[in-house]
Design a protein around this motif. Structure first.
Motif, short mmCIF file in Angstrom:
data_model
loop_
_atom_site.label_atom_id
_atom_site.label_comp_id
_atom_site.label_asym_id
_atom_site.label_seq_id
_atom_site.Cartn_x
_atom_site.Cartn_y
_atom_site.Cartn_z
N MET A 175 0.85 -1.20 0.00
CA MET A 175 0.00 0.00 0.00
C MET A 175 0.88 1.24 0.00
O MET A 175 1.75 1.40 0.84
N SER A 176 0.66 2.11 -0.96
CA SER A 176 1.51 3.29 -1.09
C SER A 176 0.77 4.57 -0.73
O SER A 176 1.32 5.65 -0.90
N HIS A 177 -0.46 4.45 -0.24
CA HIS A 177 -1.21 5.65 0.09
C HIS A 177 -1.94 5.45 1.41
O HIS A 177 -2.09 4.34 1.91
N THR A 178 -2.39 6.57 1.97
CA THR A 178 -3.18 6.53 3.19
C THR A 178 -4.62 6.90 2.87
O THR A 178 -4.96 7.23 1.73
N PHE A 179 -5.46 6.88 3.91
CA PHE A 179 -6.89 7.02 3.70
C PHE A 179 -7.50 8.12 4.57
O PHE A 179 -7.11 8.30 5.73
N ALA A 180 -8.47 8.80 4.00
CA ALA A 180 -9.41 9.60 4.77
C ALA A 180 -10.51 8.63 5.20
O ALA A 180 -11.15 8.00 4.35
N LEU A 181 -10.71 8.49 6.49
CA LEU A 181 -11.67 7.50 6.99
C LEU A 181 -12.94 8.19 7.47
O LEU A 181 -12.91 9.02 8.40
N LEU A 182 -14.06 7.87 6.85
CA LEU A 182 -15.36 8.43 7.21
C LEU A 182 -16.05 7.49 8.19
O LEU A 182 -16.15 6.29 7.95
N MET A 183 -16.54 8.06 9.28
CA MET A 183 -17.27 7.26 10.27
C MET A 183 -18.63 7.91 10.53
O MET A 183 -18.72 8.92 11.23
N PRO A 184 -19.69 7.38 9.95
CA PRO A 184 -21.02 7.95 10.17
C PRO A 184 -21.55 7.56 11.55
O PRO A 184 -21.42 6.42 11.99
N LEU A 197 -12.39 -2.48 18.17
CA LEU A 197 -11.50 -2.31 17.02
C LEU A 197 -10.05 -2.11 17.44
O LEU A 197 -9.75 -1.33 18.33
N SER A 198 -9.14 -2.81 16.75
CA SER A 198 -7.70 -2.58 16.95
C SER A 198 -7.12 -1.88 15.74
O SER A 198 -7.52 -2.17 14.60
N PRO A 199 -6.20 -0.94 15.93
CA PRO A 199 -5.57 -0.27 14.79
C PRO A 199 -4.89 -1.24 13.84
O PRO A 199 -4.88 -1.03 12.64
N THR A 200 -4.34 -2.32 14.38
CA THR A 200 -3.65 -3.31 13.54
C THR A 200 -4.61 -3.96 12.55
O THR A 200 -4.27 -4.15 11.38
N ASP A 201 -5.81 -4.33 13.02
CA ASP A 201 -6.78 -4.94 12.11
C ASP A 201 -7.21 -3.95 11.02
O ASP A 201 -7.39 -4.33 9.86
N LEU A 202 -7.37 -2.69 11.39
CA LEU A 202 -7.74 -1.69 10.39
C LEU A 202 -6.61 -1.50 9.38
O LEU A 202 -6.86 -1.43 8.17
N ASP A 203 -5.37 -1.44 9.86
CA ASP A 203 -4.22 -1.36 8.95
C ASP A 203 -4.22 -2.53 7.97
O ASP A 203 -4.00 -2.36 6.76
N THR A 204 -4.44 -3.73 8.50
CA THR A 204 -4.42 -4.93 7.67
C THR A 204 -5.49 -4.87 6.59
O THR A 204 -5.24 -5.18 5.42
N ALA A 205 -6.69 -4.46 6.97
CA ALA A 205 -7.80 -4.41 6.01
C ALA A 205 -7.57 -3.36 4.93
O ALA A 205 -7.85 -3.58 3.75
N LEU A 206 -7.04 -2.20 5.32
CA LEU A 206 -6.81 -1.14 4.33
C LEU A 206 -5.67 -1.49 3.38
O LEU A 206 -5.59 -0.93 2.29
N ALA A 207 -4.80 -2.39 3.79
CA ALA A 207 -3.69 -2.81 2.92
C ALA A 207 -4.04 -4.03 2.08
O ALA A 207 -3.25 -4.43 1.23
N ALA A 208 -5.22 -4.63 2.33
CA ALA A 208 -5.53 -5.92 1.72
C ALA A 208 -6.28 -5.83 0.40
O ALA A 208 -6.54 -6.85 -0.23
N GLY A 209 -6.62 -4.64 -0.03
CA GLY A 209 -7.41 -4.50 -1.24
C GLY A 209 -6.66 -4.92 -2.49
O GLY A 209 -5.55 -4.46 -2.75
N MET A 210 -7.27 -5.81 -3.26
CA MET A 210 -6.69 -6.27 -4.53
C MET A 210 -7.46 -5.71 -5.72
O MET A 210 -7.17 -6.04 -6.86
#
Length: 206
Positions: free
Chosen positions: A1-10, A108-121
């Protein structure tokens, strides 16, 4: 993953949220829902993959450290609210990806969120909830329309819209809380301090 995310939480109207979750008194619902959201915000703000957390809500008192509050412009429609919010954050930084995550993730753990955001194929991807039918996270890379389809059966609808399902183990990101049983499971994984504090003073449901 070479980019970061703006995370929206409704965040919905707190007093009306989670009607299937047992509370001894109606006025105890809002503090618990707020605690869920605050723990999810805190964890997300600690994620290395998240450049900025945006809380999409008309509820008061969500100007919290690590997050920026955006108005809910969806006129009662969650997906419209996320669409408007995603356009706002795209204008701020077009090189950043955009993701939307449920606020009812108290463990929620930050590690799981990191993993999910890096897992997109694929250009868009999502994480299904523990039941496999709902969606807890939807992400889109830079320049890709978020195209949210949250609501009943959203996992299937997101996949039909072209988003790829994330298969990695991210248990705390899948554990959204809708029922008393969900809350028990989340507690086993370990809820955040805001939720723990509310539960400590919460009478046991009958």
């Amino acid at each position: 993953m070479s980019h970061t995310f703006a995370l929206l939480m409704p965040v919905k109207t707190l007093a009306l949220a989670k009607s299937r979750l047992t509370v001894p008194q109606p006025d105890q619902r809002a503090p618990l829902m707020r605690a869920f959201a605050l723990d999810a915000i805190t964890a997300a703000a600690r994620s290395r993959a998240v450049a900025q957390v945006y809380v999409v809500t008309n509820e008061a008192d969500f100007e919290v450290e690590g997050a920026i509050r955006l108005p809910d412009e969806g006129d009662g429609d969650l997906n419209h609210a996320l669409h408007h919010a995603s356009l706002r954050v795209r204008l701020l930084d077009p090189a950043t990806g955009v993701a939307a995550m449920c606020a009812d993730l108290p463990c929620l753990s930050p590690t799981d969120l990191d993993t999910a955001l890096a897992a997109g194929m694929t250009p868009r991807w999502f994480v299904a909830d523990a039941s496999g039918t709902g969606t807890t996270l939807l992400a889109a890379g830079p320049g890709v329309d978020l195209d949210p389809h949250f609501g009943p059966g959203s996992a299937r609808r997101h996949e039909l819209s072209g988003a790829g399902p994330v298969r990695v183990a991210v248990p705390t990101l899948r554990m959204d809380v809708d029922t008393e049983s969900d809350l028990e499971q989340a507690s086993k994984l370990g809820v955040g301090p805001h939720t723990a504090a509310v539960l400590e003073h919460r009478p046991a449901p009958r």
